[in-house]
Design an enzyme around this catalytic site. Sequence first.
Site, PDB file in Angstrom:
ATOM      1  N   ASP A 189      52.973  20.343  66.005  1.00 10.06           N
ATOM      2  CA  ASP A 189      53.042  19.264  67.003  1.00 10.06           C
ATOM      3  C   ASP A 189      54.331  19.344  67.805  1.00 10.06           C
ATOM      4  O   ASP A 189      55.415  19.434  67.237  1.00 10.06           O
ATOM      5  CB  ASP A 189      52.956  17.910  66.300  1.00 10.06           C
ATOM      6  CG  ASP A 189      51.561  17.650  65.755  1.00 10.06           C
ATOM      7  OD1 ASP A 189      51.429  17.319  64.567  1.00 10.06           O
ATOM      8  OD2 ASP A 189      50.602  17.812  66.526  1.00 10.06           O
ATOM      9  N   ASP A 230      42.106  15.538  64.728  1.00  4.09           N
ATOM     10  CA  ASP A 230      43.530  15.480  64.420  1.00  4.09           C
ATOM     11  C   ASP A 230      43.967  14.018  64.322  1.00  4.09           C
ATOM     12  O   ASP A 230      43.909  13.291  65.305  1.00  4.09           O
ATOM     13  CB  ASP A 230      44.307  16.194  65.537  1.00  4.09           C
ATOM     14  CG  ASP A 230      45.790  16.227  65.269  1.00  4.09           C
ATOM     15  OD1 ASP A 230      46.536  16.624  66.170  1.00  4.09           O
ATOM     16  OD2 ASP A 230      46.207  15.852  64.154  1.00  4.09           O
TER      17      ASP A 230
HETATM   18  C1  DX5 Z   1      49.853  13.049  65.795  1.00  6.78           C
HETATM   19  C2  DX5 Z   1      49.737  14.541  65.458  1.00  6.78           C
HETATM   20  C3  DX5 Z   1      48.993  14.807  64.161  1.00  6.78           C
HETATM   21  C4  DX5 Z   1      49.599  14.088  62.953  1.00  6.78           C
HETATM   22  C5  DX5 Z   1      48.646  14.155  61.783  1.00  6.78           C
HETATM   23  O1  DX5 Z   1      50.166  12.907  67.169  1.00  6.78           O
HETATM   24  O2  DX5 Z   1      49.058  15.226  66.487  1.00  6.78           O
HETATM   25  O3  DX5 Z   1      48.941  16.219  63.936  1.00  6.78           O
HETATM   26  O4  DX5 Z   1      50.816  14.700  62.618  1.00  6.78           O
HETATM   27  O5  DX5 Z   1      49.214  13.434  60.713  1.00  6.78           O
HETATM   28  P1  DX5 Z   1      48.325  12.317  59.935  1.00  6.78           P
HETATM   29  O6  DX5 Z   1      47.242  13.102  59.240  1.00  6.78           O
HETATM   30  O7  DX5 Z   1      49.290  11.696  58.986  1.00  6.78           O
HETATM   31  O8  DX5 Z   1      47.786  11.405  60.983  1.00  6.78           O
HETATM   32 ZN    ZN Z   2      48.608  17.271  66.218  1.00  6.96          ZN
END
Ligand code: DX5
Ligand code: ZN
Length: 216
Positions: free
Chosen positions: A35, A173
């Site tokens: 990310d 996601d």
């Molecule tokens: C949020 C990110 C995700 C996040 C996922 O903007 O794109 O990849 O890190 O983490 P969880 O599974 O905890 O939502």
């Molecule tokens: Zn992400």
Amino acid sequence: MSLILSPSMMCADFSNLKLEVEKLNNAGVDMYHMDVMDGRYVPNFALGPEDYQTIRSLTKKPMDAHLMIENPRAYIKFFSDLGADIIYFCPDAEKQPARTIDDIHALGKKAGIAVNTGTSFTTVQELLPNADYVLVMTVHPGFAGQPFQAFVMPKLDQFIAAKEKYEFVLGIDGAVSREKINQLHRKGVDNFILGTSALFNKSVSYQETIAQIRKE
Ligand code: DX5
Ligand code: ZN
């Protein structure tokens, strides 16, 4: 149909990144989800170039770049040079998203579109013939540990149906739990971004968690 498990590395334990990646490699994850945030497109920052270089040096597995940034087209080459195999951008962050896909392809990389909670299927439909990966956001972008946004499910169904016609890899996601993986893989989702809901900050090892998911 493939089951692709992609740990979201902003959720990893950065006090020992080398060990984290070794454990994830050994657990048999398929791809690393990276990310990237600019504090403007989303009100947060996440992974930087040094994190990218470190993880790139520790694994041969594919790595993506999930660009939650303004003007992503200007940074496609930057992340390609860092070793990204798949580059996701948010179409609503671009004036000409089709050209951004072309730019990613011109660098020999796979192009992904990240469809935010507020972006409709019809808004991005014309990009589907050229997109290699589609990531349907199931949380508002910018932070890990948020609740699943169930209102996007009808939109996800539209992408599952569109997959029959186009050849993209479909992922979700955000707040992806083991139950969601089980339920949505059967419906046609291929790629699951594993963050705090399914993988990290658990008492169970990555090895055990990944094995359990693959068994279900
Ligand atoms: C949020 C990110 C995700 C996040 C996922 O903007 O794109 O990849 O890190 O983490 P969880 O599974 O905890 O939502
Ligand atoms: Zn992400």
